[in-house]
Design an enzyme around this catalytic site. Structure first.
Site, PDB file in Angstrom:
ATOM      1  N   SER A 111       0.804  -1.215   0.000  1.00  0.00           N
ATOM      2  CA  SER A 111       0.000   0.000   0.000  1.00  0.00           C
ATOM      3  C   SER A 111       0.841   1.270   0.000  1.00  0.00           C
ATOM      4  CB  SER A 111      -0.958   0.004   1.192  1.00  0.00           C
ATOM      5  OG  SER A 111      -0.270  -0.211   2.397  1.00  0.00           O
ATOM      6  N   HIS A 150       1.227   4.781   4.342  1.00  0.00           N
ATOM      7  CA  HIS A 150       0.423   5.431   3.311  1.00  0.00           C
ATOM      8  C   HIS A 150       0.885   6.870   3.110  1.00  0.00           C
ATOM      9  CE1 HIS A 150      -3.162   2.487   4.125  1.00  0.00           C
ATOM     10  NE2 HIS A 150      -2.061   1.879   3.723  1.00  0.00           N
TER      11      HIS A 150
END
Length: 383
Positions: free
Chosen positions: A285, A336
């Protein structure tokens, strides 16, 4: 066409169009509610909008209404292009004698106004001299009359054709395969984990874990963690996101730049994890958020062509995914954020086709190095 049909106002207007479109790379824009006026836009310039008004304005009341209407239209453009600050140059070519032009605020930092009757009103204007210093030499032509009009028209049409070809080249679908290879690798590694009952072993040896990176110097974990997933849902969500965003970045930026953005974002996300957390982390991610940041960077510079798609689709997707990282337990939102920032910075360093300039790329390289060095300093030495 007869030479006598060409008046001075039309000649000045054509020269202005030629200069702003072919020399300064402004693009004509269609603005609803604007009649007998031409709007030109270049979001890379300090003065982002040039407005040439050929409409006859014969009194102060008409002038005040014109300025009120202009400000409302500019607000719409700001919302459409997601711009905070837009300077506008208003060039009036047909003001009546009853208009008190001196009442207008010439010191306004946002809206600039020029009253033009002759070419010297353009060439000797302070705003023009400060912002468009090369206009004088580009107002000189060897042609006259109809031949001048034909030359200017042909030059503008050629410039517009070139811009159309460039945009078609950027947005044309291209053959994508690196994205699919990365997805296949992620799936293959997960299957190996599951089929050979190696989930725990893989996480212990290849996840990003701050103490092991700092004390054992296992820097390979900064990358290997991005190829591991903790569940089929985790894998599926990341593969789907990579399929959607990765294919666009690979097409828009090219394969080499795509890989550089992907792995730089992965490293930045991993470094952010070990800087602010002592938990082991896995997943692609961070790299995927880097691709989202890259798409955000692309959308910003091509927002004129993407229109509302940039604001209505790209921004909400990034915002929602970031928000989910804060509210859903087990999601490493630090990775992230690090990946998103890394993707934006690396995109700046690599540059966009037909949009990049040397200064922006150098700034991007410097900021990328500083950002990564700062994370290394905090994550390795301070910890």
């Amino acid at each position: 066409m007869n030479v006598e049909m060409i008046n001075n106002r039309d000649l000045i207007t054509m020269k202005l169009l030629h200069y702003f479109i072919t020399i300064k790379n402004y693009n004509p824009v269609i603005v609803q509610g604007a009649k007998n006026e031409i709007w030109l836009e270049n979001l890379e310039e300090d003065i982002k909008i040039v407005r040439i008004v050929n409409n006859y304005i014969h009194n102060n009341e008409q002038m005040e209404f014109d300025l009120f209407k202009t400000k409302r239209l500019v607000q719409k453009i700001k919302r459409k292009t997601f711009s905070i600050h837009i300077k506008v140059l208003n060039i009036f070519t047909d003001l009546g004698e009853n208009v008190n032009f001196q009442k207008m605020n010439q010191d306004d930092s946002i809206y600039k106004y020029i009253n033009v009757h002759e070419e010297k009103d353009i060439l000797e204007n302070k705003v023009i001299k400060d912002n468009f210093r090369d206009i004088s030499q580009n107002f000189e032509f060897n042609e006259n009359g109809v031949h001048l009009f034909l030359k200017i028209t042909n030059d503008i049409n050629e410039k517009n054709r070139d811009e159309a070809i460039k945009n078609e080249d950027v947005f044309a679908p291209k053959k994508v395969y690196l994205t699919y290879i990365l997805i296949a690798i992620l799936v293959f590694i997960y299957l190996v984990q599951v089929l050979f009952n190696q989930e725990r072993n893989f996480i212990e040896n290849f996840s990003v874990y701050g103490p092991y990176v700092r004390t054992r110097f296992e820097f390979y974990r900064l990358i290997t963690c991005g190829f591991l997933h903790g569940s089929i849902l985790h894998l599926a969500s990341n593969c789907y996101a990579l399929y959607i965003v990765g294919s666009q970045i690979e097409s828009f930026y090219g394969k080499k730049k795509f890989l550089l953005i992907y792995f730089f974002s992965m490293i930045c996300g991993s470094m952010m994890c070990i800087t602010l957390s002592e938990n082991a982390s896995i997943g692609a991610s961070g790299a995927i958020f880097g691709l989202m940041g890259s798409l955000l960077y692309f959308g910003y510079y091509y927002r004129v062509y993407l229109g509302s798609t940039w604001k209505n689709n790209i921004l909400p997707v990034i915002a929602i995914n970031l928000a989910l990282g804060f509210v859903i337990p087990g999601i490493d939102y630090l990775g992230h954020i690090g990946g998103l920032i890394g993707g934006i910075l690396m995109s700046m360093a690599l540059g966009l086709k037909y949009k990049a300039n040397k200064r922006d790329r150098i700034n991007g390289i410097i900021i990328s190095i500083i950002f990564l060095a700062f994370l290394v300093y905090l994550g390795i030495f301070v910890k």
